[in-house]
Design an enzyme around this catalytic site. Structure first.
Site, PDB file in Angstrom:
ATOM      1  N   GLU A 158       0.518  -1.448  -0.027  1.00  0.00           N
ATOM      2  CA  GLU A 158       0.002  -0.076   0.118  1.00  0.00           C
ATOM      3  C   GLU A 158       0.960   1.334  -0.204  1.00  0.00           C
ATOM      4  OE1 GLU A 158      -3.311  -0.596   2.953  1.00  0.00           O
ATOM      5  OE2 GLU A 158      -3.395  -2.283   2.372  1.00  0.00           O
ATOM      6  N   ASN A 199       2.011  -5.082  -3.088  1.00  0.00           N
ATOM      7  CA  ASN A 199       0.513  -4.975  -3.570  1.00  0.00           C
ATOM      8  C   ASN A 199      -0.168  -3.811  -2.927  1.00  0.00           C
ATOM      9  OD1 ASN A 199      -0.792  -7.606  -2.498  1.00  0.00           O
ATOM     10  ND2 ASN A 199      -0.824  -6.400  -0.492  1.00  0.00           N
ATOM     11  N   ASP A 265     -12.043 -10.882  -1.723  1.00  0.00           N
ATOM     12  CA  ASP A 265     -12.826 -11.206  -1.215  1.00  0.00           C
ATOM     13  C   ASP A 265     -14.109  -9.750  -1.570  1.00  0.00           C
ATOM     14  OD1 ASP A 265     -12.017  -9.098   2.095  1.00  0.00           O
ATOM     15  OD2 ASP A 265     -12.030  -8.434   0.386  1.00  0.00           O
TER      16      ASP A 265
HETATM   17  O1  G3I Z   1      -2.983  -8.143  18.492  1.00  0.00           O
HETATM   18  C1  G3I Z   1      -4.308  -7.888  18.510  1.00  0.00           C
HETATM   19  C2  G3I Z   1      -4.422  -8.119  20.395  1.00  0.00           C
HETATM   20  O2  G3I Z   1      -3.276  -8.414  21.465  1.00  0.00           O
HETATM   21  C3  G3I Z   1      -5.855  -7.552  21.156  1.00  0.00           C
HETATM   22  O3  G3I Z   1      -6.104  -8.118  22.002  1.00  0.00           O
HETATM   23  C4  G3I Z   1      -6.987  -7.562  20.241  1.00  0.00           C
HETATM   24  C5  G3I Z   1      -8.328  -6.497  20.403  1.00  0.00           C
HETATM   25  O4  G3I Z   1      -7.931  -5.489  20.628  1.00  0.00           O
HETATM   26  O5  G3I Z   1      -6.473  -6.567  18.940  1.00  0.00           O
HETATM   27  C6  G3I Z   1      -5.181  -7.264  18.101  1.00  0.00           C
HETATM   28  O6  G3I Z   1      -5.002  -7.087  16.954  1.00  0.00           O
HETATM   29  C7  G3I Z   1      -5.816  -6.995  15.976  1.00  0.00           C
HETATM   30  C8  G3I Z   1      -4.722  -7.777  14.681  1.00  0.00           C
HETATM   31  O7  G3I Z   1      -5.981  -7.665  13.308  1.00  0.00           O
HETATM   32  C9  G3I Z   1      -4.309  -9.168  14.735  1.00  0.00           C
HETATM   33  O8  G3I Z   1      -5.524  -9.695  15.055  1.00  0.00           O
HETATM   34  C10 G3I Z   1      -5.988  -5.443  15.487  1.00  0.00           C
HETATM   35  O9  G3I Z   1      -6.667  -4.664  16.653  1.00  0.00           O
HETATM   36  C11 G3I Z   1      -7.039  -6.046  13.924  1.00  0.00           C
HETATM   37  O10 G3I Z   1      -6.925  -3.842  13.848  1.00  0.00           O
HETATM   38  C12 G3I Z   1      -5.926  -6.245  13.087  1.00  0.00           C
HETATM   39  O11 G3I Z   1      -6.686  -6.235  11.776  1.00  0.00           O
HETATM   40  C13 G3I Z   1      -5.874  -6.690  10.971  1.00  0.00           C
HETATM   41  C14 G3I Z   1      -6.298  -5.460   9.363  1.00  0.00           C
HETATM   42  O12 G3I Z   1      -5.210  -6.424   8.887  1.00  0.00           O
HETATM   43  C15 G3I Z   1      -5.318  -4.007  10.471  1.00  0.00           C
HETATM   44  O13 G3I Z   1      -5.239  -3.228   9.537  1.00  0.00           O
HETATM   45  C16 G3I Z   1      -6.582  -7.895   9.623  1.00  0.00           C
HETATM   46  O14 G3I Z   1      -6.616  -8.717  11.073  1.00  0.00           O
HETATM   47  C17 G3I Z   1      -5.894  -8.102   9.281  1.00  0.00           C
HETATM   48  O15 G3I Z   1      -6.391  -9.314   7.759  1.00  0.00           O
HETATM   49  C18 G3I Z   1      -6.049  -6.734   7.994  1.00  0.00           C
HETATM   50  O16 G3I Z   1      -5.661  -7.230   6.736  1.00  0.00           O
HETATM   51  C19 G3I Z   1      -4.897  -6.600   6.217  1.00  0.00           C
HETATM   52  C20 G3I Z   1      -3.156  -6.775   4.911  1.00  0.00           C
HETATM   53  O17 G3I Z   1      -2.728  -6.971   5.590  1.00  0.00           O
HETATM   54  C21 G3I Z   1      -3.252  -5.281   4.133  1.00  0.00           C
HETATM   55  N1  G3I Z   1      -4.655  -5.181   3.475  1.00  0.00           N
HETATM   56  C22 G3I Z   1      -5.069  -4.634   3.719  1.00  0.00           C
HETATM   57  C23 G3I Z   1      -5.831  -6.616   5.033  1.00  0.00           C
HETATM   58  C24 G3I Z   1      -7.564  -5.551   5.392  1.00  0.00           C
HETATM   59  O18 G3I Z   1      -7.199  -4.379   6.232  1.00  0.00           O
END
Ligand code: G3I
Length: 348
Positions: A158, A199, A265
């Site tokens: 990005e 990407n 998706d």
């Molecule tokens: O690890 C913490 C955990 O310790 C905590 O208890 C929990 C609740 O706050 O949060 C956890 O972190 C989360 C992380 O995923 C791991 O599960 C974050 O809050 C959450 O924001 C994060 O979301 C991820 C997101 O990227 C962040 O931008 C999604 O799972 C993930 O699928 C998503 O993937 C991105 C790609 O990397 C790039 N392209 C877009 C795509 C969708 O946003």
């Protein structure tokens, strides 16, 4: 035939002879490989693979020949403090891929999001941040170099704004545009074999953002920077699939690059029951067929990865309020009409 790839499950002949019903039980990866793709895959995450029913389907290599760790290889997960690397969670997913005979897409070395604060809020000059960035990238990529499943890396994620200008992340504002080339150079030095991708999202169709990416990779290639592929995330909305997706894939492939749909998706408005309307469900089936078919139609498009495979673990509802049902398996791990759309797109 697009590529001579090792079919993990079924031979092209057995697939060709299969009836549609039989073919559908063969699995998405087997059908994809018979169509000439290298893989059909899914993202996953550590908390998800503790779910036995979920894990059983994810581990079926006839459905998924590739997996992507959704979070555990990101900077905040792998280098939470400078010089201290943690790979346990990422290793668990890599070991799963190896045990299943699945390829791995590494995700991601350099991204503006999910950075630890020592990076995003650090006091940097160009040289010090470039050193930190190249050390991070080479250490993470190098950790998995030589492992049989390490197929490709999203080295930079990005990098663009919607208008095709560079996103002003901490790397761009501190180092300049060269951060991108420097990250790829470091990744190549760490792993001579993995395919190195840039990407992004909203680059699936032609337009300003895809044009900015096209201009960048053209200049990187001219400069001898080791870029191997373009990752089009393909986070799409039902009824809004870009009409120019195939021609856009074709123009990047014409540069001699691989192209992959890396985070596919296709979301829709959902009711309280987390399902969409009959019309949207039918449209989603058609949209999956169109998008996957566009990859199959272009020789340089090597694979499709869905951003997890089941609505049970989709990121969409937590980010896009009122939207969901974006994936081909439902909350109960049952295949949806979207699955049939993917089969049709792979079988086109
Ligand atoms: O690890 C913490 C955990 O310790 C905590 O208890 C929990 C609740 O706050 O949060 C956890 O972190 C989360 C992380 O995923 C791991 O599960 C974050 O809050 C959450 O924001 C994060 O979301 C991820 C997101 O990227 C962040 O931008 C999604 O799972 C993930 O699928 C998503 O993937 C991105 C790609 O990397 C790039 N392209 C877009 C795509 C969708 O946003």
């Amino acid at each position: 035939m697009k590529h001579s790839v090792p079919l993990l499950v079924a031979t092209a002949a057995s697939l060709a002879a299969a009836s549609p019903a039989t073919r559908q039980t063969t699995g998405l990866n087997a059908i994809a490989q018979a169509a000439g793709l290298t893989y059909f895959g899914s993202a996953t995450d550590n908390h998800e693979i503790t779910d036995a029913d979920y894990l059983a389907i994810l581990s079926d290599s006839s459905e998924f020949g590739q997996i992507t760790p959704g979070n555990s290889m990101k900077w905040d997960a792998t280098e939470p403090t400078q010089g201290t690397f943690t790979f346990d969670n990422a290793d668990a997913i890599v070991e799963l891929a190896q045990a299943n005979g699945q390829l791995l897409r590494g995700h991601t070395c350099v991204w503006y999001s999910q950075l630890p604060s020592w990076v995003s809020s650090g006091t940097w000059d160009a040289d010090s941040l470039n050193e930190a960035m190249t050390t991070h990238c080479s250490t993470v990529v190098g950790h998995y170099a030589g492992q049989i499943c390490a197929y490709s890396w999203d080295v930079v994620n990005e990098a663009f704004n919607e208008d095709g200008t560079f996103r002003e992340n901490v790397f761009y504002t501190t180092i300049g545009e060269d951060y991108i080339a420097n990250a790829f150079t470091a990744a190549r030095a760490a792993d001579p074999d993995a395919k190195l991708y840039i990407n992004d999202y909203n680059v699936e169709g032609t337009g300003a953002k895809a044009d900015g990416l096209y201009t960048l990779v053209s200049s990187l290639l001219s400069a001898g920077v080791p870029v191997d592929g373009i990752g089009m995330q393909a986070h799409l909305i039902v009824g809004s699939v870009p009409t120019t997706i195939q021609e856009n894939i074709e123009r990047f492939a014409a540069l001699g690059l691989e192209v992959a749909l890396t985070e596919l998706d296709i979301r829709m408005p959902v009711s309280d029951s987390d399902v969409g309307s009959d019309a949207d469900v039918a449209q989603q089936q058609a949209d999956y067929e169109t998008v996957v078919g566009a990859c199959v139609a272009v020789d340089g498009c090597v694979g499709v990865t869905i951003w997890d495979y089941t609505d049970r673990y989709s990121w969409v509802p937590s980010v896009f309020s009122g939207y969901g049902a974006a994936l081909p398996w439902d909350d109960d791990l049952q295949k949806k009409q979207a699955y049939d759309g993917i089969v049709s797109g792979l079988s086109a």
